[in-house]
Design a protein around this motif. Sequence first.
Motif, PDB file in Angstrom:
ATOM      1  N   SER A  54       0.750 -29.373 -63.172  1.00 50.36           N
ATOM      2  CA  SER A  54       0.241 -28.124 -64.061  1.00 50.36           C
ATOM      3  C   SER A  54      -0.752 -27.627 -63.723  1.00 50.36           C
ATOM      4  O   SER A  54      -0.892 -26.361 -63.522  1.00 50.36           O
ATOM      5  N   SER A  73       1.264 -32.159 -66.456  1.00 44.25           N
ATOM      6  CA  SER A  73       2.358 -32.269 -66.572  1.00 44.25           C
ATOM      7  C   SER A  73       2.899 -32.511 -65.058  1.00 44.25           C
ATOM      8  O   SER A  73       2.104 -31.576 -64.074  1.00 44.25           O
ATOM      9  N   LYS A  75       5.942 -31.386 -61.509  1.00 44.69           N
ATOM     10  CA  LYS A  75       7.150 -31.090 -61.713  1.00 44.69           C
ATOM     11  C   LYS A  75       8.201 -31.729 -60.699  1.00 44.69           C
ATOM     12  O   LYS A  75       7.867 -32.089 -59.580  1.00 44.69           O
ATOM     13  N   THR A  77      11.487 -31.803 -58.164  1.00 40.97           N
ATOM     14  CA  THR A  77      13.103 -31.524 -57.798  1.00 40.97           C
ATOM     15  C   THR A  77      13.563 -32.246 -56.945  1.00 40.97           C
ATOM     16  O   THR A  77      12.951 -33.135 -56.080  1.00 40.97           O
ATOM     17  N   SER A  85      15.578 -30.407 -61.906  1.00 41.88           N
ATOM     18  CA  SER A  85      14.413 -30.603 -62.005  1.00 41.88           C
ATOM     19  C   SER A  85      13.962 -31.923 -62.893  1.00 41.88           C
ATOM     20  O   SER A  85      14.151 -31.462 -63.948  1.00 41.88           O
ATOM     21  N   THR A  87       9.831 -32.875 -65.683  1.00 45.71           N
ATOM     22  CA  THR A  87       9.458 -32.450 -65.853  1.00 45.71           C
ATOM     23  C   THR A  87       8.741 -33.559 -66.755  1.00 45.71           C
ATOM     24  O   THR A  87       9.209 -33.471 -67.915  1.00 45.71           O
TER      25      THR A  87
END
Length: 172
Positions: A54, A73, A75, A77, A85, A87
């Motif tokens: 993040s 956070s 994420k 992929t 993706s 998260t």
Amino acid sequence: NICPMLVDTVALTVDQPINYSLRVDRTEMCATDAKGFSFKVDSLTAKPGSMTWSNGATGDSLHVVPAQSETISVKVTSLNNLCPSVTKSASVNVYEPLAVKNILSRDSVCLGDTVKMAVSLTSGIAGSYSWDDGMTDSSVTVSAKDKPYVVSVRSYHNICPMLVDTFKLIVD
């Protein structure tokens, strides 16, 4: 069969869905603690394409020393970015250290008169109070004597260091 059989090869990219665990070494700290928090992406189900935190950092781990509570956070992929993706986030709490202001009910008393002493927090959250006479409130009423009165204040959840403060009543 008169016509020859034609064989054509077609390449198909198949991506694997991503799942993982987000670990954090602890979830609470005192604002005066320089250690901070360490986050780690763990137990990946497939090779990832990218991992973006993040705060914009990339990679499978992150170390932060935030000044206040926040949610971090990441994420992740899939390798070819074909699957959705994922998260995940974790919240961390940063507590203010304890600071107190001593309050007396009166500035002047006769030896033996009662005086109320109180501890008022100017920052932090108190979890408990303990006076040297065994009382456990934020204030006590005592018979004025020429002696120090000691109060220990523990922070909420014992995250920040305990504060020990002394009232010194000077009897003329």
